[in-house]
Design an enzyme around this catalytic site. Structure first.
Site, PDB file in Angstrom:
ATOM      1  N   CYS A 134      -5.800  -7.221  -3.027  1.00  0.00           N
ATOM      2  CA  CYS A 134      -6.826  -6.530  -2.240  1.00  0.00           C
ATOM      3  C   CYS A 134      -7.935  -6.013  -3.155  1.00  0.00           C
ATOM      4  O   CYS A 134      -7.815  -4.927  -3.740  1.00  0.00           O
ATOM      5  CB  CYS A 134      -6.197  -5.391  -1.435  1.00  0.00           C
ATOM      6  SG  CYS A 134      -7.389  -4.562  -0.368  1.00  0.00           S
ATOM      7  N   CYS A 137      -9.519  -2.752  -2.020  1.00  0.00           N
ATOM      8  CA  CYS A 137      -8.681  -1.574  -2.274  1.00  0.00           C
ATOM      9  C   CYS A 137      -8.667  -1.212  -3.759  1.00  0.00           C
ATOM     10  O   CYS A 137      -8.756  -0.043  -4.114  1.00  0.00           O
ATOM     11  CB  CYS A 137      -7.231  -1.841  -1.865  1.00  0.00           C
ATOM     12  SG  CYS A 137      -7.031  -2.614  -0.275  1.00  0.00           S
ATOM     13  N   ASP A 138      -8.505  -2.202  -4.609  1.00  0.00           N
ATOM     14  CA  ASP A 138      -8.165  -1.922  -6.007  1.00  0.00           C
ATOM     15  C   ASP A 138      -9.270  -2.231  -7.015  1.00  0.00           C
ATOM     16  O   ASP A 138      -9.136  -1.896  -8.196  1.00  0.00           O
ATOM     17  CB  ASP A 138      -6.901  -2.710  -6.390  1.00  0.00           C
ATOM     18  CG  ASP A 138      -5.686  -2.226  -5.588  1.00  0.00           C
ATOM     19  OD1 ASP A 138      -5.671  -1.046  -5.206  1.00  0.00           O
ATOM     20  OD2 ASP A 138      -4.765  -3.029  -5.342  1.00  0.00           O
TER      21      ASP A 138
HETATM   22  C1  LIG Z   1      -1.089  -3.998  -2.775  1.00  0.00           C
HETATM   23  C2  LIG Z   1      -1.902  -3.469  -1.626  1.00  0.00           C
HETATM   24  C3  LIG Z   1      -2.740  -2.384  -1.841  1.00  0.00           C
HETATM   25  C4  LIG Z   1      -3.490  -1.894  -0.785  1.00  0.00           C
HETATM   26  N1  LIG Z   1      -4.296  -0.819  -1.024  1.00  0.00           N
HETATM   27  C5  LIG Z   1      -5.027  -0.313  -0.006  1.00  0.00           C
HETATM   28  C6  LIG Z   1      -5.877   0.812  -0.221  1.00  0.00           C
HETATM   29  O1  LIG Z   1      -5.979   1.356  -1.341  1.00  0.00           O
HETATM   30  N2  LIG Z   1      -6.579   1.258   0.848  1.00  0.00           N
HETATM   31  C7  LIG Z   1      -6.528   0.680   2.077  1.00  0.00           C
HETATM   32  O2  LIG Z   1      -7.185   1.141   3.013  1.00  0.00           O
HETATM   33  N3  LIG Z   1      -5.749  -0.384   2.292  1.00  0.00           N
HETATM   34  C8  LIG Z   1      -5.002  -0.904   1.296  1.00  0.00           C
HETATM   35  N4  LIG Z   1      -4.225  -2.004   1.505  1.00  0.00           N
HETATM   36  C9  LIG Z   1      -4.261  -2.635   2.829  1.00  0.00           C
HETATM   37  C10 LIG Z   1      -3.364  -1.850   3.793  1.00  0.00           C
HETATM   38  O3  LIG Z   1      -2.091  -1.734   3.215  1.00  0.00           O
HETATM   39  C11 LIG Z   1      -3.275  -2.551   5.126  1.00  0.00           C
HETATM   40  O4  LIG Z   1      -4.561  -2.801   5.657  1.00  0.00           O
HETATM   41  C12 LIG Z   1      -2.495  -1.696   6.126  1.00  0.00           C
HETATM   42  O5  LIG Z   1      -1.236  -1.345   5.611  1.00  0.00           O
HETATM   43  C13 LIG Z   1      -2.303  -2.431   7.453  1.00  0.00           C
HETATM   44  O6  LIG Z   1      -1.569  -1.608   8.293  1.00  0.00           O
HETATM   45  P1  LIG Z   1      -0.725  -2.175   9.521  1.00  0.00           P
HETATM   46  O7  LIG Z   1      -0.133  -0.974  10.158  1.00  0.00           O
HETATM   47  O8  LIG Z   1      -1.560  -3.067  10.327  1.00  0.00           O
HETATM   48  O9  LIG Z   1       0.395  -3.111   8.896  1.00  0.00           O
HETATM   49  P2  LIG Z   1       1.412  -2.966   7.685  1.00  0.00           P
HETATM   50  O10 LIG Z   1       1.105  -1.832   6.790  1.00  0.00           O
HETATM   51  O11 LIG Z   1       1.485  -4.331   7.104  1.00  0.00           O
HETATM   52  O12 LIG Z   1       2.779  -2.644   8.427  1.00  0.00           O
HETATM   53  C14 LIG Z   1       3.419  -3.595   9.211  1.00  0.00           C
HETATM   54  C15 LIG Z   1       4.715  -3.015   9.707  1.00  0.00           C
HETATM   55  O13 LIG Z   1       5.297  -3.881  10.663  1.00  0.00           O
HETATM   56  C16 LIG Z   1       6.686  -3.953  10.437  1.00  0.00           C
HETATM   57  N5  LIG Z   1       7.168  -5.185  11.051  1.00  0.00           N
HETATM   58  C17 LIG Z   1       6.808  -6.470  10.818  1.00  0.00           C
HETATM   59  N6  LIG Z   1       7.501  -7.322  11.621  1.00  0.00           N
HETATM   60  C18 LIG Z   1       8.309  -6.542  12.387  1.00  0.00           C
HETATM   61  C19 LIG Z   1       9.264  -6.807  13.406  1.00  0.00           C
HETATM   62  N7  LIG Z   1       9.536  -8.049  13.817  1.00  0.00           N
HETATM   63  N8  LIG Z   1       9.934  -5.752  13.960  1.00  0.00           N
HETATM   64  C20 LIG Z   1       9.657  -4.479  13.577  1.00  0.00           C
HETATM   65  N9  LIG Z   1       8.750  -4.178  12.635  1.00  0.00           N
HETATM   66  C21 LIG Z   1       8.096  -5.190  12.035  1.00  0.00           C
HETATM   67  C22 LIG Z   1       6.836  -3.844   8.932  1.00  0.00           C
HETATM   68  O14 LIG Z   1       8.134  -3.435   8.582  1.00  0.00           O
HETATM   69  C23 LIG Z   1       5.772  -2.788   8.633  1.00  0.00           C
HETATM   70  O15 LIG Z   1       6.323  -1.513   8.812  1.00  0.00           O
HETATM   71  C24 LIG Z   1      -3.436  -2.505   0.492  1.00  0.00           C
HETATM   72  C25 LIG Z   1      -2.598  -3.589   0.702  1.00  0.00           C
HETATM   73  C26 LIG Z   1      -1.819  -4.069  -0.331  1.00  0.00           C
HETATM   74  C27 LIG Z   1      -0.892  -5.233  -0.097  1.00  0.00           C
END
Ligand SMILES: Cc1cc2nc3c(=O)[nH]c(=O)nc-3n(C[C@H](O)[C@H](O)[C@H](O)COP(=O)(O)OP(=O)(O)OC[C@H]3O[C@@H](n4cnc5c(N)ncnc54)[C@H](O)[C@@H]3O)c2cc1C
Length: 306
Positions: A134, A137-138
């Site tokens: 990302c 992000c980083d």
């Molecule tokens: C290394 C890294 C660094 C990052 N740094 C930043 C940052 O500094 N700032 C920023 O704004 N964003 C950052 N991001 C991006 C950010 O993490 C994502 O945009 C954000 O987490 C997305 O949120 P979400 O809730 O959509 O999904 P996610 O955080 O991906 O969560 C998905 C959830 O769904 C669950 N899940 C999946 N399938 C199932 C299922 N079948 N049944 C039940 N549960 C399920 C998983 O267990 C998880 O809990 C970073 C991402 C990464 C990979």
């Protein structure tokens, strides 16, 4: 069979925000956390761009805050992964790994999208210590330093351009002899003086020590090796939306992201809402995921009270 008003699948910023809002609206949400409780942010170190944390915060600590906030209003947060759904009629039938079966009046899909990595063991070792998927992000952590971006599509070009504005030098490692990005994007990359495209190269190993990444070993088309000094290694080869369970039921785009209607979180099935990265091929940030989690909760409330 247990009957719930609102079932939230996923426990990232989108799922927990939807839980906070639906709990405060007395919808008694049940949240299944999945294999990665807290979502993607639990895999990273410092979050500096989520509003409300002026000194930054660790990703895991921030997600613990969101979880506590949802619990405070009565969200029922459970371990477990949703294994299958039947969205042909309401209430929707949901089966959870381990055997639980539920009927849900409304469903919020917040299952995220996982970044793709190359699969190098050294890449795994330095995740969060120089290896990132990302740039938005980083990138800030690598100001005035030299970095590598891997990939040749639109996302890789966007990441390279973003990093070029922050870093001293950006090496763009491209497997083929052409970029897959749009013509306009290619022109911008090729015209940026501090981006050097290394055509027909592939990363073989990320090198470093206890302080993090310090170089990358590459192989050229003929197998010749090259070492590039860099402190950041940004992988920009795409994302995998976690939509397998919903694929038979919901309209997805060509990349597998859930399609939502207009400015809402409504999906192609009435009563099913999607928020966060699972429906967002563009922004993929914690704050946008949380924002759409709020939207999903409000959409659920309108739907259930109609
Ligand atoms: C290394 C890294 C660094 C990052 N740094 C930043 C940052 O500094 N700032 C920023 O704004 N964003 C950052 N991001 C991006 C950010 O993490 C994502 O945009 C954000 O987490 C997305 O949120 P979400 O809730 O959509 O999904 P996610 O955080 O991906 O969560 C998905 C959830 O769904 C669950 N899940 C999946 N399938 C199932 C299922 N079948 N049944 C039940 N549960 C399920 C998983 O267990 C998880 O809990 C970073 C991402 C990464 C990979």
């Amino acid at each position: 069979m247990e009957h719930v008003k609102c079932l939230i699948v996923g426990s990232g910023p989108a799922g927990y925000t939807a839980a906070i809002y639906t709990a405060r609206a007395s919808l008694q949400p049940v949240v299944y956390e999945g294999l990665l409780p807290g979502g993607q942010l639990t895999t990273t170190t410092d979050i500096e761009n989520f509003p409300g944390y002026p000194k930054g915060i660790g990703g895991a600590a921030m997600m613990e805050d969101l979880r506590s906030q949802a619990l405070r209003f009565g969200a029922d947060i459970r371990p477990g992964t949703v294994a299958s759904v039947d969205l042909s009629r309401r209430p929707f039938a949901v089966a959870v790994d381990g055997g639980a079966a539920l009927a849900a009046d409304a469903l919020v899909v917040a299952t995220g999208a996982s970044a793709k990595y190359l699969g190098l063991p050294s890449e795994e070792r330095f995740k969060g210590q120089g290896v990132s998927a990302c740039a938005t992000c980083d990138g800030f952590f690598y100001r005035k330093q030299d970095v590598v971006v891997v990939g040749g599509g639109d996302t890789a070009c966007e990441d390279a351009l973003h990093l070029a504005g922050l870093c001293r030098k950006v090496y763009m490692v491209v497997r083929r002899s052409v970029l897959r990005a749009s013509h306009a994007m290619q022109q911008r990359v090729l015209a940026t003086p501090n981006i050097e495209v290394l055509w027909e190269h592939q990363p073989k190993e990320v090198l470093g020590d206890e302080r993090g990444v310090n170089a990358v070993r590459l192989a050229g088309a003929a197998g010749e090796e090259r070492r590039v000094e860099a402190t950041g290694f940004f992988v920009a080869i795409g994302h995998h939306p976690n939509t397998e369970v919903f694929r038979p039921w919901l309209q997805l785009d060509e990349q597998g992201y859930i399609v939502t209607q207009g400015k809402s979180t409504r999906t192609s099935v009435e009563g099913v809402f999607a928020c966060g990265d699972v429906q967002d091929p563009v922004y993929r940030q914690a704050i946008t995921a949380a924002g759409s989690g709020c939207m999903a909760a409000i959409d659920v409330e309108h739907f259930l009270k109609r």
